[in-house]
Design a protein around this motif. Structure first.
Motif, PDB file in Angstrom:
ATOM      1  N   GLN A 144     128.153  53.125  46.654  1.00 18.21           N
ATOM      2  CA  GLN A 144     127.760  54.127  47.634  1.00 18.21           C
ATOM      3  C   GLN A 144     126.366  53.857  48.197  1.00 18.21           C
ATOM      4  O   GLN A 144     126.070  54.162  49.357  1.00 18.21           O
ATOM      5  CB  GLN A 144     127.791  55.518  47.003  1.00 18.21           C
ATOM      6  N   LYS A 145     125.516  53.224  47.395  1.00 16.01           N
ATOM      7  CA  LYS A 145     124.165  52.891  47.878  1.00 16.01           C
ATOM      8  C   LYS A 145     124.247  51.923  49.051  1.00 16.01           C
ATOM      9  O   LYS A 145     123.510  52.049  50.030  1.00 16.01           O
ATOM     10  CB  LYS A 145     123.343  52.281  46.745  1.00 16.01           C
ATOM     11  N   TYR A 146     125.146  50.935  48.956  1.00 16.77           N
ATOM     12  CA  TYR A 146     125.338  49.993  50.061  1.00 16.77           C
ATOM     13  C   TYR A 146     125.796  50.720  51.320  1.00 16.77           C
ATOM     14  O   TYR A 146     125.316  50.463  52.425  1.00 16.77           O
ATOM     15  CB  TYR A 146     126.384  48.938  49.682  1.00 16.77           C
ATOM     16  N   MET A 147     126.739  51.639  51.142  1.00 18.03           N
ATOM     17  CA  MET A 147     127.274  52.368  52.283  1.00 18.03           C
ATOM     18  C   MET A 147     126.169  53.186  52.964  1.00 18.03           C
ATOM     19  O   MET A 147     126.051  53.199  54.200  1.00 18.03           O
ATOM     20  CB  MET A 147     128.402  53.287  51.823  1.00 18.03           C
ATOM     21  N   THR A 148     125.350  53.849  52.154  1.00 18.73           N
ATOM     22  CA  THR A 148     124.256  54.650  52.699  1.00 18.73           C
ATOM     23  C   THR A 148     123.251  53.779  53.436  1.00 18.73           C
ATOM     24  O   THR A 148     122.798  54.112  54.540  1.00 18.73           O
ATOM     25  CB  THR A 148     123.547  55.418  51.563  1.00 18.73           C
ATOM     26  N   GLU A 149     122.911  52.647  52.839  1.00 18.26           N
ATOM     27  CA  GLU A 149     121.932  51.747  53.440  1.00 18.26           C
ATOM     28  C   GLU A 149     122.444  51.147  54.745  1.00 18.26           C
ATOM     29  O   GLU A 149     121.710  51.031  55.732  1.00 18.26           O
ATOM     30  CB  GLU A 149     121.583  50.637  52.437  1.00 18.26           C
ATOM     31  N   PHE A 150     123.717  50.776  54.756  1.00 24.34           N
ATOM     32  CA  PHE A 150     124.291  50.204  55.975  1.00 24.34           C
ATOM     33  C   PHE A 150     124.351  51.250  57.084  1.00 24.34           C
ATOM     34  O   PHE A 150     124.096  50.943  58.257  1.00 24.34           O
ATOM     35  CB  PHE A 150     125.687  49.641  55.705  1.00 24.34           C
ATOM     36  N   ASN A 151     124.665  52.487  56.739  1.00 21.17           N
ATOM     37  CA  ASN A 151     124.680  53.549  57.752  1.00 21.17           C
ATOM     38  C   ASN A 151     123.288  53.782  58.328  1.00 21.17           C
ATOM     39  O   ASN A 151     123.147  54.117  59.515  1.00 21.17           O
ATOM     40  CB  ASN A 151     125.244  54.840  57.152  1.00 21.17           C
ATOM     41  N   GLU A 152     122.244  53.605  57.509  1.00 19.42           N
ATOM     42  CA  GLU A 152     120.881  53.704  58.020  1.00 19.42           C
ATOM     43  C   GLU A 152     120.593  52.588  59.015  1.00 19.42           C
ATOM     44  O   GLU A 152     119.937  52.800  60.045  1.00 19.42           O
ATOM     45  CB  GLU A 152     119.885  53.647  56.863  1.00 19.42           C
ATOM     46  N   LEU A 153     121.100  51.395  58.729  1.00 22.40           N
ATOM     47  CA  LEU A 153     120.943  50.282  59.668  1.00 22.40           C
ATOM     48  C   LEU A 153     121.659  50.572  60.982  1.00 22.40           C
ATOM     49  O   LEU A 153     121.155  50.239  62.067  1.00 22.40           O
ATOM     50  CB  LEU A 153     121.493  48.982  59.058  1.00 22.40           C
ATOM     51  N   LEU A 154     122.836  51.158  60.890  1.00 23.71           N
ATOM     52  CA  LEU A 154     123.570  51.517  62.106  1.00 23.71           C
ATOM     53  C   LEU A 154     122.770  52.495  62.952  1.00 23.71           C
ATOM     54  O   LEU A 154     122.710  52.371  64.183  1.00 23.71           O
ATOM     55  CB  LEU A 154     124.934  52.110  61.739  1.00 23.71           C
ATOM     56  N   LYS A 155     122.135  53.460  62.300  1.00 23.19           N
ATOM     57  CA  LYS A 155     121.310  54.412  63.041  1.00 23.19           C
ATOM     58  C   LYS A 155     120.146  53.715  63.724  1.00 23.19           C
ATOM     59  O   LYS A 155     119.799  54.019  64.877  1.00 23.19           O
ATOM     60  CB  LYS A 155     120.797  55.498  62.098  1.00 23.19           C
ATOM     61  N   GLN A 156     119.520  52.760  63.024  1.00 27.84           N
ATOM     62  CA  GLN A 156     118.408  52.012  63.613  1.00 27.84           C
ATOM     63  C   GLN A 156     118.850  51.221  64.835  1.00 27.84           C
ATOM     64  O   GLN A 156     118.060  50.987  65.758  1.00 27.84           O
ATOM     65  CB  GLN A 156     117.809  51.046  62.584  1.00 27.84           C
ATOM     66  N   SER A 157     120.104  50.800  64.832  1.00 26.66           N
ATOM     67  CA  SER A 157     120.613  50.016  65.963  1.00 26.66           C
ATOM     68  C   SER A 157     121.131  50.895  67.096  1.00 26.66           C
ATOM     69  O   SER A 157     121.651  50.390  68.094  1.00 26.66           O
ATOM     70  CB  SER A 157     121.728  49.068  65.490  1.00 26.66           C
ATOM     71  N   GLY A 158     121.037  52.234  66.931  1.00 21.92           N
ATOM     72  CA  GLY A 158     121.434  53.148  67.994  1.00 21.92           C
ATOM     73  C   GLY A 158     122.854  53.651  67.907  1.00 21.92           C
ATOM     74  O   GLY A 158     123.354  54.283  68.848  1.00 21.92           O
TER      75      GLY A 158
END
Length: 367
Positions: free
Chosen positions: A212-226
């Motif tokens: 779940q940590k990976y999923m949360t971190e990747f979703n943060e990256l998606l937000k950074q990319s708009g």
């Protein structure tokens, strides 16, 4: 660590092109980009078709030459430069492990046809051969006197030695083999193409599912990319778990994600599954990224630490002393690779606008 690398006669490179990680300037800012007296990060710029991808392939020729690690098929087709008059490409690697220095040079007429190799350890020649046994293996024989060289079918005497001797893990040659085994080249402009580190990437589409940590971190990256939509894991009608955008209705990630989003996924895959990488080459790493996301990726890589990395890019927004040092930025032309620090007679300072100088042709003379 890799101290220096040169290539001649391979693909784009008719003449010798060199990158020297020991060419470190005395800048007081960004000391984190230097480790053990060597640069640990470089970004390479250059015009289209000048050879940024091929320089990475040249550097990673050693992976297929000395290890059994993966090489995506087709990357090493059309091996020699079309104007190559010697009939072979030459590669030279200088490694530094503490006080020890290894110089390994070899020539190949094709991706699997070795014609010469030479190995030095702390200025002592251990190997100098034209072919697997036609020459002097005396230094290697001293290290492994019981090794039966008649069974060598590897082509490379060094590869045969490394895989069939029992060197102590602290020996410089053991450290070199470990370094080469953990090198990673990848790009994802079209698909997940990579060299080294592992043989297969069967977990490419599933590695986040149990963490779940990976999923949360990747979703943060998606937000950074708009990207406003997050991703989640759902079970399909066939019983398989797959990644979906958390929309209504849910949309399959791999089918509807943009090229940029897939590119970000590929980066994140390697970022999380190659924790002990020794050297990473990210080709056109930010081809689909917004400039702010590109900066975030550079920062993420630097926080990982512990390994060397080269990124290729056309994004001039990264040309900033706020992000890196002038001796970490390189310009590749058809005949040489030059750091910004060596590409001008101007003394570059932290306050200089490197992007503006680059766009105004300050570095066109290439030193």
């Amino acid at each position: 660590m890799l101290k220096k690398f040169s290539v001649t006669g391979f693909k784009n490179f008719k003449d010798t092109v060199t990158i020297d990680f020991s060419d470190v300037r005395d800048y007081r800012f960004h000391p984190e980009f230097v480790a053990n007296g060597l640069l640990n990060t470089a970004i390479i710029y250059g015009k289209n078709a000048v050879g940024k991808t091929n320089f990475g392939l040249a550097l990673f020729d050693l992976v297929s030459h000395l290890t059994t690690n993966n090489v995506t098929p087709g990357l090493y087709d059309y091996y020699l430069n079309v104007n190559n008059k010697n009939g072979c490409a030459e590669f030279e690697y200088v490694f530094q492990f503490g006080a020890d220095e290894i110089i390994y040079c070899y020539r190949k007429s094709d991706k699997s046809e070795l014609s010469f190799e030479c190995l030095q350890l702390n200025e002592k020649t251990l190997l100098k051969n034209s072919g697997a046994m036609d020459g002097d293996n005396g230094g290697l024989i001293e290290l492994a006197p019981n090794l039966n060289w008649e069974h060598n079918s590897e082509g490379s005497a060094l590869k045969y030695f490394l895989f069939n001797s029992s060197l102590d893990s602290k020996h410089p040659l053991s450290k070199m083999l470990k370094f080469v085994n953990h090198m990673l080249w990848f790009r994802n402009l079209d698909d997940n193409r990579f060299i080294g580190y592992r043989e297969k990437t069967r977990d490419y589409h599933t590695f986040m599912f149990a963490n779940q940590k990976y999923m949360t971190e990747f979703n943060e990256l998606l937000k950074q990319s708009g990207i406003e939509e997050s991703v989640t894991v759902k079970k399909d009608t066939d019983g398989e778990l797959r990644l979906y955008f958390d929309t209504n209705p849910p949309l399959p990630f791999q089918k509807v994600a943009s090229n940029g989003t897939k590119s970000l996924y590929a980066f994140y895959y390697w970022y999380k599954t190659a924790p002990d990488v020794s050297f990473m080459y990210l080709d056109e790493f930010d081809a689909y990224y917004h400039y702010e996301l590109s900066e975030s990726i550079v920062a993420m890589l630097e926080k990982m630490g512990g390994f060397q990395k080269i990124l290729t890019s056309h994004n001039t927004n990264l040309l900033s002393s706020r992000i890196m040092r002038p001796d970490c930025y390189f310009i590749l032309t058809k005949d040489k690779l030059t750091s910004l620090a060596n590409a001008t007679e101007r003394e570059l300072r932290e306050g200089h606008n490197l992007e503006k100088l680059y766009m105004n042709g300050e570095f066109n003379g290439q030193g």
